[in-house]
Design a protein around this motif. Structure first.
Motif, mmCIF file in Angstrom:
data_model
loop_
_atom_site.group_PDB
_atom_site.id
_atom_site.type_symbol
_atom_site.label_atom_id
_atom_site.label_comp_id
_atom_site.label_asym_id
_atom_site.label_seq_id
_atom_site.Cartn_x
_atom_site.Cartn_y
_atom_site.Cartn_z
ATOM 1 N N THR A 40 107.675 1.313 -23.063
ATOM 2 C CA THR A 40 107.642 0.113 -22.219
ATOM 3 C C THR A 40 106.827 0.360 -20.955
ATOM 4 O O THR A 40 106.008 -0.475 -20.552
ATOM 5 C CB THR A 40 109.074 -0.298 -21.842
ATOM 6 N N LEU A 41 107.049 1.521 -20.317
ATOM 7 C CA LEU A 41 106.282 1.856 -19.105
ATOM 8 C C LEU A 41 104.791 1.940 -19.397
ATOM 9 O O LEU A 41 103.958 1.442 -18.630
ATOM 10 C CB LEU A 41 106.780 3.193 -18.535
ATOM 11 N N ALA A 83 94.906 6.187 -19.435
ATOM 12 C CA ALA A 83 95.251 7.516 -18.932
ATOM 13 C C ALA A 83 96.157 7.409 -17.711
ATOM 14 O O ALA A 83 97.133 8.154 -17.577
ATOM 15 C CB ALA A 83 93.984 8.290 -18.591
ATOM 16 N N HIS A 84 95.853 6.478 -16.804
ATOM 17 C CA HIS A 84 96.678 6.290 -15.612
ATOM 18 C C HIS A 84 98.076 5.830 -15.989
ATOM 19 O O HIS A 84 99.076 6.297 -15.425
ATOM 20 C CB HIS A 84 96.013 5.276 -14.679
ATOM 21 N N ALA A 85 98.181 4.889 -16.939
ATOM 22 C CA ALA A 85 99.495 4.398 -17.367
ATOM 23 C C ALA A 85 100.317 5.520 -18.000
ATOM 24 O O ALA A 85 101.528 5.612 -17.790
ATOM 25 C CB ALA A 85 99.320 3.237 -18.351
ATOM 26 N N THR A 86 99.660 6.396 -18.772
ATOM 27 C CA THR A 86 100.353 7.537 -19.368
ATOM 28 C C THR A 86 100.875 8.473 -18.286
ATOM 29 O O THR A 86 102.040 8.902 -18.320
ATOM 30 C CB THR A 86 99.407 8.305 -20.303
ATOM 31 N N ASN A 90 103.004 0.578 -21.981
ATOM 32 C CA ASN A 90 102.390 -0.703 -22.342
ATOM 33 C C ASN A 90 102.297 -1.638 -21.138
ATOM 34 O O ASN A 90 101.290 -2.344 -20.958
ATOM 35 C CB ASN A 90 103.188 -1.371 -23.466
ATOM 36 N N THR A 91 103.346 -1.653 -20.309
ATOM 37 C CA THR A 91 103.332 -2.516 -19.134
ATOM 38 C C THR A 91 102.253 -2.063 -18.147
ATOM 39 O O THR A 91 101.496 -2.876 -17.610
ATOM 40 C CB THR A 91 104.707 -2.502 -18.449
ATOM 41 N N GLY A 92 102.197 -0.738 -17.900
ATOM 42 C CA GLY A 92 101.196 -0.220 -16.969
ATOM 43 C C GLY A 92 99.781 -0.470 -17.452
ATOM 44 O O GLY A 92 98.890 -0.829 -16.661
ATOM 45 N N PHE A 93 99.549 -0.310 -18.747
ATOM 46 C CA PHE A 93 98.212 -0.543 -19.302
ATOM 47 C C PHE A 93 97.835 -2.019 -19.208
ATOM 48 O O PHE A 93 96.710 -2.370 -18.812
ATOM 49 C CB PHE A 93 98.170 -0.060 -20.748
ATOM 50 N N ALA A 94 98.778 -2.893 -19.569
ATOM 51 C CA ALA A 94 98.491 -4.327 -19.532
ATOM 52 C C ALA A 94 98.216 -4.793 -18.105
ATOM 53 O O ALA A 94 97.335 -5.636 -17.874
ATOM 54 C CB ALA A 94 99.655 -5.106 -20.135
ATOM 55 N N ASP A 95 98.952 -4.266 -17.126
ATOM 56 C CA ASP A 95 98.758 -4.675 -15.734
ATOM 57 C C ASP A 95 97.357 -4.315 -15.228
ATOM 58 O O ASP A 95 96.783 -5.034 -14.403
ATOM 59 C CB ASP A 95 99.810 -4.019 -14.832
ATOM 60 N N ARG A 96 96.818 -3.185 -15.712
ATOM 61 C CA ARG A 96 95.522 -2.721 -15.209
ATOM 62 C C ARG A 96 94.340 -3.245 -16.025
ATOM 63 O O ARG A 96 93.190 -3.015 -15.650
ATOM 64 C CB ARG A 96 95.499 -1.186 -15.198
ATOM 65 N N GLY A 131 114.234 7.833 -24.519
ATOM 66 C CA GLY A 131 112.983 8.312 -23.944
ATOM 67 C C GLY A 131 111.773 7.641 -24.546
ATOM 68 O O GLY A 131 110.853 7.216 -23.828
ATOM 69 N N VAL A 132 111.753 7.526 -25.880
ATOM 70 C CA VAL A 132 110.618 6.893 -26.560
ATOM 71 C C VAL A 132 110.512 5.424 -26.168
ATOM 72 O O VAL A 132 109.413 4.913 -25.885
ATOM 73 C CB VAL A 132 110.763 7.039 -28.085
ATOM 74 N N ALA A 133 111.650 4.718 -26.132
ATOM 75 C CA ALA A 133 111.625 3.291 -25.827
ATOM 76 C C ALA A 133 111.209 3.026 -24.388
ATOM 77 O O ALA A 133 110.349 2.172 -24.118
ATOM 78 C CB ALA A 133 112.998 2.685 -26.092
ATOM 79 N N VAL A 134 111.802 3.753 -23.452
ATOM 80 C CA VAL A 134 111.504 3.518 -22.035
ATOM 81 C C VAL A 134 110.059 3.893 -21.724
ATOM 82 O O VAL A 134 109.339 3.149 -21.043
ATOM 83 C CB VAL A 134 112.483 4.300 -21.139
#
Length: 515
Positions: free
Chosen positions: A401-402, A444-447, A404-410, A395-398
């Motif tokens: 990743t979600l 906040a959106h990525a979270t 950091n990826t979502g934040f970087a994309d935005r 859970g922590v790893a996935v």
């Protein structure tokens, strides 16, 4: 119970207390590149040895093994506090994980020894509350020790409390009867440890090394190979670490999977909600813990109520379904949070999520313990604990990743001047004020999206819970065969209780005695 609760608190704290101390540890010991191993080493060791501790407890008596594991944990805590360099600290953390893993699984099994099946849920609920509180309090204590004293006290503080727990346990715990003498299943323990090692490394370092990197792919292949070898190895063992019959039990398998999914969601919440509060709301680590109090309150209250309701064991599946549904609802609500979400709404979301989190873990363990013979309590407890540990790492790893990826994309289009890094949300503060709000909205959106992606795991848990058939009231064995002295298996049917010679339905203890 006081000794067992204190020991679980210490073992659980050591999974989280170092998180806020890691930057200072890296600075003092000059080990920024490998600092992640300080946390991973403990998780890796504690997960890998869990099945072995459980089986050894079944074979040699849980009290002596419990005292041994606690002693190892305390010695390793001193070694961590006195470490002069990072390799010494990582080695001591491995040893500490070996002891901590034994403390946790043997505690859960000891409750099965000393508490009647109808009362196990109530007592297991206490330990679930301790776990939840430790997840919140651990990082706060780590920060306090680091800022006010030294990061070394995050480890040395275990000593006085651990000695008290050890002394009480040595005097108060009953000396359980030893199981049948048999050779230790070293090969099976090695295969299981290899599987656990591979899974923890994949989940802990997949995001850092790259999910498609040769190292991660190689680890995944190794896990699959060892998993395929496990069943043949355990079938040939005289006293298997993981009895093959247990893997054929619907109750054990489904409950372990539910524990995996629930823990994945729980640790995604407990680890990353404080990060959201500190980055988006701009609060301190201490204040973020205060914001989390509704979640802790919901967790503690629901654990207590679930434990009381579990005294009526026919309700175990109902409790699981209600808890999983509440947890799912909480994640869906967390999937709506943003930078402007008000404090009252957050508190309500946290409360609902905490209620759901608290109702599941110990009810899962009680369900499994009530479904197996007394001789297999340690192994069964280890299976559930093993699944939950892997679930937490997953859970922590996935989620990380979600996130950091979502934040970087935005935020990839934002300027990097001044030190802002789209791969590191903690650098938001270096952005100009005009762009900072955009970055906070992105985080906040990525979270929120991360919690929406995690939510289906709980839906899978609900589906599995619908097919559970928990043990009947009184703790009769549900569907796990009992192993006789000559290795033969005596199966108890799912749909009918075992019947003694006088026509009276037999308890689990009667089944073991007859075998």
């Amino acid at each position: 119970m006081s000794a067992l609760i204190l020991a679980v608190l210490l073992a659980a704290l050591d999974q989280t207390i170092v998180s806020t101390a890691l930057p200072r540890i890296a600075e003092d010991l000059n080990g920024f590149d490998d600092i992640a191993w300080v946390s991973a080493a403990y998780l890796l060791a504690s997960t890998a040895v869990t099945p072995l501790w459980g089986k050894l407890g079944d074979m040699f008596g849980r009290k002596r093994l419990y005292l041994t594991s606690t002693s190892i944990f305390l010695i390793a805590s001193v070694a961590c506090g006195l470490a002069r360099n990072l390799p010494e600290l990582i080695g001591a953390r491995v040893l500490q994980g070996v002891g901590g893993g034994g403390m946790i699984v043997l505690t859960f099994a000891l409750v099965g020894d000393i508490v009647a099946p109808s009362e196990r849920g109530r007592y297991q609920g206490m330990f679930g509350s301790v776990y939840g509180v430790a997840s919140i309090v651990g990082p706060l204590l780590g920060g306090v020790f680091t800022d006010q004293l030294s990061w070394r006290w995050a480890f040395l503080v275990n000593l006085p409390f651990g000695i008290v727990a050890l002394a009480i346990a040595a005097r108060a715990l009953p000396a359980a009867a030893r199981g049948a003498k048999a050779r230790i299943d070293y090969l099976g323990a090695t295969v299981l440890a290899a599987i656990a090692t591979g899974l923890v490394l994949v989940t802990s370092f997949g995001g850092r090394w790259g999910w498609g990197s040769p190292g991660i792919v190689g680890l995944i292949v190794a896990v699959v190979v060892f998993a395929a070898l496990l069943a043949p190895v355990e079938r040939r063992a005289a006293a298997p670490v993981l009895p093959p019959a247990m893997l054929g039990s619907r109750t054990v398998v489904f409950s372990s999977l539910i524990g995996f999914f629930a823990n994945a969601a729980m640790f995604a919440v407990l680890v990353y909600l404080p990060t959201y509060l500190q980055i988006v709301r701009g609060v301190s680590a201490t204040l973020s813990g205060i914001y989390m109090l509704p979640l802790v309150a919901g967790l503690v209250v629901s654990q207590s109520l679930a434990g009381r309701w579990a005294a009526h064991v026919e309700r175990l599946r109902t409790i699981l379904l209600v808890g999983l549904a509440a947890n799912l609802a909480g994640l869906l609500l967390l999937g709506t949070i943003g930078a402007a979400t008000d404090t009252l709404a957050l508190s309500v979301y946290f409360l609902i999520t905490g209620i759901g989190i608290g109702m599941v873990p110990m009810v899962v363990l009680t369900t499994v313990q009530n479904s197996v013979p007394a001789a297999d309590l340690g192994a069964a407890s280890a299976v559930v604990t093993f699944a939950r540990s892997i679930g937490a790492a997953f859970g922590v790893a996935v989620f990380g990743t979600l996130l950091n990826t979502g934040f970087a994309d935005r935020t990839h289009a934002l300027p990097t001047a001044g030190g802002f890094d789209a791969g590191r949300p903690d650098t938001i503060g270096r952005l100009p004020a005009a762009l900072r709000d955009t970055a906070l909205d992105a985080f906040a959106h990525a979270t929120a999206m991360g919690y929406l992606w995690i939510a289906p795991t709980l839906a899978a848990g609900i589906l599995l819970a619908l097919f559970l058939r928990p043990a009947r009231k009184g703790g009769e064995t549900a569907d796990v065969p009992t192993t006789t002295a000559d290795g033969a298996l005596t199966t108890t049917a799912d749909d009918a209780p075992t019947t003694a010679a006088n026509g009276v339905p037999a308890t689990a203890e009667d089944t073991v005695t007859a075998a």
